[in-house]
Design an enzyme around this catalytic site. Structure first.
Site, PDB file in Angstrom:
ATOM      1  N   LYS A 200       0.836  -1.198   0.000  1.00 54.89           N
ATOM      2  CA  LYS A 200       0.000   0.000   0.000  1.00 54.89           C
ATOM      3  C   LYS A 200       0.878   1.257   0.000  1.00 54.89           C
ATOM      4  O   LYS A 200       2.100   1.183   0.239  1.00 54.89           O
ATOM      5  CB  LYS A 200      -0.910  -0.038   1.230  1.00 54.89           C
TER       6      LYS A 200
ATOM      7  N   TYR B  49     -11.880  -3.338  -2.639  1.00 45.73           N
ATOM      8  CA  TYR B  49     -12.417  -3.448  -1.279  1.00 45.73           C
ATOM      9  C   TYR B  49     -13.945  -3.585  -1.269  1.00 45.73           C
ATOM     10  O   TYR B  49     -14.579  -3.263  -0.254  1.00 45.73           O
ATOM     11  CB  TYR B  49     -11.997  -2.228  -0.459  1.00 45.73           C
TER      12      TYR B  49
ATOM     13  N   ASN C 187      -1.177  -0.448   7.711  1.00 42.49           N
ATOM     14  CA  ASN C 187      -0.660  -1.809   7.872  1.00 42.49           C
ATOM     15  C   ASN C 187       0.135  -2.314   6.668  1.00 42.49           C
ATOM     16  O   ASN C 187       0.379  -3.513   6.542  1.00 42.49           O
ATOM     17  CB  ASN C 187      -1.788  -2.763   8.280  1.00 42.49           C
TER      18      ASN C 187
ATOM     19  N   HIS D 278      -1.568  -5.626   1.765  1.00 43.91           N
ATOM     20  CA  HIS D 278      -2.797  -6.419   1.651  1.00 43.91           C
ATOM     21  C   HIS D 278      -2.413  -7.768   1.063  1.00 43.91           C
ATOM     22  O   HIS D 278      -1.582  -7.832   0.161  1.00 43.91           O
ATOM     23  CB  HIS D 278      -3.796  -5.728   0.714  1.00 43.91           C
TER      24      HIS D 278
ATOM     25  N   GLU E  56      -8.808 -11.246  -7.105  1.00 48.08           N
ATOM     26  CA  GLU E  56      -7.925 -10.084  -6.938  1.00 48.08           C
ATOM     27  C   GLU E  56      -6.804 -10.070  -7.982  1.00 48.08           C
ATOM     28  O   GLU E  56      -6.417  -9.003  -8.461  1.00 48.08           O
ATOM     29  CB  GLU E  56      -7.351 -10.073  -5.520  1.00 48.08           C
TER      30      GLU E  56
HETATM   31  P1  CMP Z   1      -6.407  -5.220   4.268  1.00 42.39           P
HETATM   32  O1  CMP Z   1      -5.678  -6.462   4.601  1.00 42.39           O
HETATM   33  O2  CMP Z   1      -5.968  -4.370   3.159  1.00 42.39           O
HETATM   34  O3  CMP Z   1      -7.929  -5.632   3.994  1.00 42.39           O
HETATM   35  C1  CMP Z   1      -9.020  -4.900   4.451  1.00 42.39           C
HETATM   36  C2  CMP Z   1      -8.627  -3.661   5.168  1.00 42.39           C
HETATM   37  O4  CMP Z   1      -9.660  -3.039   5.888  1.00 42.39           O
HETATM   38  C3  CMP Z   1      -7.602  -4.018   6.204  1.00 42.39           C
HETATM   39  O5  CMP Z   1      -6.398  -4.306   5.576  1.00 42.39           O
HETATM   40  C4  CMP Z   1      -7.606  -2.777   7.063  1.00 42.39           C
HETATM   41  O6  CMP Z   1      -6.714  -1.799   6.567  1.00 42.39           O
HETATM   42  C5  CMP Z   1      -9.034  -2.288   6.903  1.00 42.39           C
HETATM   43  N1  CMP Z   1      -9.836  -2.454   8.098  1.00 42.39           N
HETATM   44  C6  CMP Z   1     -10.247  -3.597   8.653  1.00 42.39           C
HETATM   45  N2  CMP Z   1     -10.988  -3.337   9.753  1.00 42.39           N
HETATM   46  C7  CMP Z   1     -11.019  -1.973   9.890  1.00 42.39           C
HETATM   47  C8  CMP Z   1     -11.589  -1.073  10.836  1.00 42.39           C
HETATM   48  N3  CMP Z   1     -12.317  -1.520  11.868  1.00 42.39           N
HETATM   49  N4  CMP Z   1     -11.393   0.236  10.659  1.00 42.39           N
HETATM   50  C9  CMP Z   1     -10.679   0.692   9.610  1.00 42.39           C
HETATM   51  N5  CMP Z   1     -10.120  -0.105   8.686  1.00 42.39           N
HETATM   52  C10 CMP Z   1     -10.288  -1.420   8.825  1.00 42.39           C
END
Ligand code: CMP
Length: 151
Positions: free
Chosen positions: A9, A49, A112, A115, A126
């Site tokens: 990301k 998403y 984080n 993904h 994906e």
């Molecule tokens: P990712 O692994 O990219 O897949 C879904 C994303 O949603 C996850 O990483 C987080 O960055 C985001 N995400 C999941 N839960 C929450 C939450 N409660 N609040 C904000 N972002 C979230």
């Protein structure tokens, strides 16, 4: 053999740790079969998403994915989906175990870094979402018999 989609990301590129992250996957023995830099459109980010559409964090999630370039990667290897998820670590960086990408390189909130697909069905969807068929290469590596094959 499995294939999985990984996105580095915008926070990974902005923090200049994208290559460190890619190196971890390569050192583990996974093979890069697709790799490119993408400026995600709003549509591309929203579709990626789509399962989170309607949730309170959806707009922020989409905005973050669009906030800078993303490295899109297809990795291949035995059990690649679960291996990569384990290497990436828990969604929330403060809960991610040391030794995982998020546990070593991320700290808090939802910045984080990475993904990774969570199932074979998600990986297929994906990969097709981020890559044209001719951007995913099939090739052999001499070293794979040392990495993959059992005696
Ligand atoms: P990712 O692994 O990219 O897949 C879904 C994303 O949603 C996850 O990483 C987080 O960055 C985001 N995400 C999941 N839960 C929450 C939450 N409660 N609040 C904000 N972002 C979230």
């Amino acid at each position: 053999m499995e294939r999985t989609l990984v996105l580095l990301k915008p926070d990974a590129l902005q923090r200049a740790i994208a290559m460190q992250i890619l190196e971890r996957f390569e050192r583990r023995g996974l093979r890069f079969i697709g790799l490119k830099l993408v400026a995600a459109s709003r549509e591309q980010a929203s579709q990626h998403y789509a399962e989170h559409e309607g949730k309170f964090f959806f707009d922020g999630l989409v905005a973050h994915l669009q906030s800078g370039p993303v490295v899109a990667v297809v990795l291949e290897g035995p059990e690649a989906i679960s291996v990569v998820r384990a290497m990436v670590g828990a969604t929330r960086p403060h809960e991610a175990a040391a030794g995982t990408i998020r546990g070593d390189l991320a700290l808090a909130g939802l910045r984080n870094l990475v993904h990774a697909s969570d199932s074979p069905e998600t990986a297929a969807r994906e990969i097709a979402h981020w890559f044209d068929a001719d951007e995913v290469l099939d090739y052999d590596r001499q070293l794979d018999r040392w990495v993959y094959e059992s005696d």
